[in-house]
Design a protein around this motif. Structure first.
Motif, short mmCIF file in Angstrom:
data_model
loop_
_atom_site.label_atom_id
_atom_site.label_comp_id
_atom_site.label_asym_id
_atom_site.label_seq_id
_atom_site.Cartn_x
_atom_site.Cartn_y
_atom_site.Cartn_z
N MET A 154 0.80 -1.23 0.00
CA MET A 154 0.00 0.00 0.00
C MET A 154 0.83 1.27 0.00
O MET A 154 0.60 2.18 -0.79
CB MET A 154 -0.94 0.02 1.21
N LEU A 161 -0.45 -1.21 -6.74
CA LEU A 161 -1.10 0.01 -7.21
C LEU A 161 -0.66 0.36 -8.62
O LEU A 161 -1.45 0.88 -9.42
CB LEU A 161 -0.82 1.18 -6.25
N LEU A 175 -2.69 7.44 -7.30
CA LEU A 175 -2.88 6.22 -6.50
C LEU A 175 -1.83 6.13 -5.40
O LEU A 175 -2.14 5.75 -4.27
CB LEU A 175 -2.81 4.98 -7.41
N ALA A 178 -2.68 8.52 -2.72
CA ALA A 178 -3.88 8.02 -2.00
C ALA A 178 -3.52 6.95 -0.99
O ALA A 178 -4.21 6.77 0.02
CB ALA A 178 -4.90 7.48 -3.00
N GLY A 179 -2.44 6.20 -1.23
CA GLY A 179 -2.06 5.09 -0.35
C GLY A 179 -1.34 5.51 0.91
O GLY A 179 -1.22 4.72 1.86
N PRO A 182 -3.92 5.95 4.34
CA PRO A 182 -4.42 4.63 4.79
C PRO A 182 -3.30 3.69 5.24
O PRO A 182 -3.47 2.95 6.21
CB PRO A 182 -5.13 4.07 3.55
N TRP A 363 -10.27 5.64 -4.77
CA TRP A 363 -10.62 5.04 -3.48
C TRP A 363 -10.69 3.52 -3.59
O TRP A 363 -10.20 2.80 -2.72
CB TRP A 363 -11.97 5.60 -2.99
N ILE A 366 -7.39 1.71 -3.32
CA ILE A 366 -6.90 1.51 -1.95
C ILE A 366 -7.69 0.39 -1.27
O ILE A 366 -7.12 -0.46 -0.57
CB ILE A 366 -6.99 2.83 -1.15
N LEU A 417 -12.10 2.51 6.09
CA LEU A 417 -12.04 3.14 4.76
C LEU A 417 -13.42 3.48 4.23
O LEU A 417 -13.63 4.52 3.61
CB LEU A 417 -11.34 2.20 3.77
N ALA A 424 -8.50 8.15 1.84
CA ALA A 424 -7.83 7.81 0.58
C ALA A 424 -7.96 8.90 -0.48
O ALA A 424 -7.11 9.01 -1.36
CB ALA A 424 -8.41 6.51 0.02
N THR A 425 -9.01 9.73 -0.41
CA THR A 425 -9.28 10.66 -1.52
C THR A 425 -8.82 12.10 -1.26
O THR A 425 -8.56 12.84 -2.21
CB THR A 425 -10.79 10.68 -1.86
#
Length: 437
Positions: A154, A161, A175, A178-179, A182, A363, A366, A417, A424-425
Motif C-alpha cells: 500500500m 497500485l 494512487l 492516495a495510499g 491509509p 478510493w 486503496i 475506509l 484515501a481521496t
C-alpha cells in the motif's frame, strides 16, 4: 442467464491449466485463446499479438521494473542492520517495546520497496534474531511481521497500485498519494494492537532494554537518515509535481545505488544479483499483465463483463452491499492467487460494476489493496506465510494462527475506509488543486 456458458468454460479452462502447474500468465493466455476461438470470428493469434504489444509498450509500466530494482538494491545492502540500530532506541520506550520495530521497520522499508515479500525478508532478517534474543513471544514476533509486511503493497511505491493503475488506466501518482494516509493508519492500528497485547498478555515478559541517554538515541538515529532522505526525495518529487511515477522510480534507483555505494555494500555481485532479481520479478508480472489484457479482450467479445455488471445492477445492491460482496469475493480468490494476479484477473469484470455504482476509482484502488493484503496472510497460498515458513521453520498452521489477529485488523481497516473515504481521496484531490495553482 445466457452468460453462464462462457463463465463455465472460462473457469473450467482456467482451473484446468492452473491445476496442471502452468504459470499463471500462460494460464490466462490459454483461457483467452479458448474464449477467442469459441466465441468470436476474429483470428486469435492476431488479436493476442496486438494486445500483448499494447499492454507491454505502456510508458507508465516502466515505473514497475524501476521500483522493483530499487527495492532489490536496498534488500542487498546493510540497510536492515542499520534500520534496527536506528529504530530500537526509540521503540524500546513504547509500551510493547521492540515489537514496534517490526511495524515501523516494515513501514519505512515499504516506502522504498513496493513489494510485500521484499519488505518481509529485509525486516525479518533484522528483527527475528534480535527479538528472539530478548525473549519476545514467538507468535507475536511472527504475527506482527506477517501483518506489517503487507504495508509494502500500500505505502508508495506499491507494485499492486502500479498494476491496478495500468489495468484501469488511472494515474499512478494519484494512487500512490492516495495510499499514504491509509497505509500509516493501518500501521498505527498494528502498533495499537502491540500496545494492547503487551498490557493484557501474561506471556509478554521480554528482557528489558538497557537505558540510553537522549544523546545516544540521536547518535543511533543517524543510521536511519539515508533511507529517510531517499523516501522523502522519491515520494516528495511525485507529491510536489516535479516528477511522474516513472521519473521518481528512476531517481529512486540512482539514490539506492548511491546509498549502497556509500555503505560499501555495492559490489559487482550485489549489483548483478539485484538486476537479475528485478528482471525476474518484472518479467513474471509483465507476463501476467499480458495474459490479463488478452483475457479482458476475449471476455469483452463474449459480453461477459457487461452482462455480469448488468446482473449485479439488477440486484439493486447498495454501495455498501456491493463492497461487502467484493470483500468476500477477493478474500476467497486471495486464498488461491497472489495479489497482483487477483487484481489483473478480475478487474475487467469488476470495473464496470464499481463505475456503475458511482464508487471513486482511486478510493477503490486503496480498498482493493487492503483486501489483497489480507490474501498475503491467508492459507493456502498466502505468500507472506511461505516466506516466514522458510525464515522460521515453523509449521504453516502455526504461522497462519499467529497472523490471524493482523487479518482481523485489516478487516477493521476496510470498514474504516468505507466509513471515512476521505482517508484515501483527500490527499490526491488536494495534490491536484496544488498542482493546478
Amino acid at each position: 442467464m445466457e452468460q453462464l456458458l462462457p463463465i463455465g468454460i472460462f473457469l473450467f479452462v482456467l482451473f484446468l491449466l492452473l491445476g496442471t502447474g502452468v504459470w499463471i500468465g500462460l494460464a490466462l493466455l490459454g483461457v483467452a485463446w479458448v474464449g477467442m476461438e469459441l466465441f468470436t470470428l476474429r483470428p486469435a493469434g492476431d488479436a493476442m499479438m496486438t494486445v500483448i504489444w499494447r499492454s507491454a509498450s505502456s510508458w507508465t509500466l516502466t515505473a514497475l521494473p524501476l521500483f522493483i530494482w530499487m527495492g532489490e538494491i536496498l534488500y542487498r545492502t546493510r540497510l536492515s542492520e542499520d534500520m534496527f540500530k536506528g529504530l530500537s532506541p526509540w521503540m524500546a520506550r513504547l509500551p510493547g517495546g521492540l515489537l514496534h520495530t517490526n511495524v515501523v521497520g516494515c513501514t519505512v522499508f515499504a516506502a522504498v520497496s513496493g513489494s510485500s515479500a521484499a519488505t518481509l525478508t529485509t525486516v525479518g532478517k533484522m528483527s527475528i534474531p534480535e527479538l528472539r534474543k530478548r525473549n519476545y513471544p514467538e507468535n507475536l514476533v511472527i504475527g506482527t511481521l506477517a501483518g506489517a509486511a503487507t504495508l509494502g503493497l500500500m505505502i508508495p511505491p506499491s507494485l499492486t497500485l502500479i498494476v491496478y493503475g495500468v489495468t484501469i488506466n488511472e494515474s499512478i501518482t494519484k494512487l500512490f498519494i492516495a495510499g499514504i494516509v491509509p497505509g500509516l493508519v493501518l500501521a498505527a492500528m498494528f502498533m495499537l494492537y502491540v500496545v494492547a497485547i503487551s498490557r493484557f498478555s501474561k506471556d509478554y515478559k521480554p528482557d528489558p532494554e538497557p537505558e540510553m541517554t537522549f544523546a545516544e538515541r540521536i547518535s543511533n538515529s543517524r543510521f536511519l537518515i539515508p533511507v529517510l532522505l531517499l523516501i522523502l526525495v522519491v515520494i516528495g518529487s511525485m507529491y510536489l509535481g516535479y516528477a511522474t511515477a516513472t521519473e521518481a522510480a528512476a531517481i529512486g534507483v540512482i539514490g539506492a545505488l548511491v546509498l549502497a555505494a556509500t555503505q560499501g555494500s555495492l559490489t559487482w555481485a550485489s549489483f548483478s544479483e539485484s538486476l537479475l532479481g528485478a528482471t525476474r520479478t518484472s518479467a513474471m508480472i509483465a507476463l501476467i499483465l499480458s495474459g490479463a489484457a488478452f483475457l479482458s479482450l476475449s471476455m469483452g467479445f463474449t459480453g461477459l463483463p457487461r452482462g455480469l455488471a448488468e446482473w449485479i445492477g439488477s440486484m439493486e445492491l447498495s454501495r455498501f452491499e456491493l463492497l461487502m460482496m467484493l470483500l468476500v469475493f477477493y478474500v476467497i480468490i486471495g486464498c488461491f492467487l497472489d495479489g497482483i494476479s487477483s487484481v489483473v484477473l478480475t478487474i475487467a469484470v469488476v470495473e464496470p460494476m464499481i463505475r456503475q455504482a458511482g464508487i471513486d476509482i482511486i478510493w477503490f484502488g486503496i480498498f482493493i489493496v487492503v483486501v489483497v493484503e489480507m490474501a498475503q496472510i491467508t492459507p493456502p497460498i498466502g505468500f507472506n506465510l511461505f516466506v516466514l515458513q522458510g525464515m522460521t521453520h515453523h509449521e504453516m498452521n502455526y504461522i497462519a494462527r499467529a497472523a490471524f489477529p493482523m487479518f482481523l485488523i485489516m478487516v477493521v481497516m476496510v470498514f474504516v475506509l468505507i466509513a471515512f473515504p476521505d482517508l484515501a481521496t483527500w490527499l490526491p484531490e488536494n495534490m491536484r488543486q496544488t498542482a493546478a495553482h
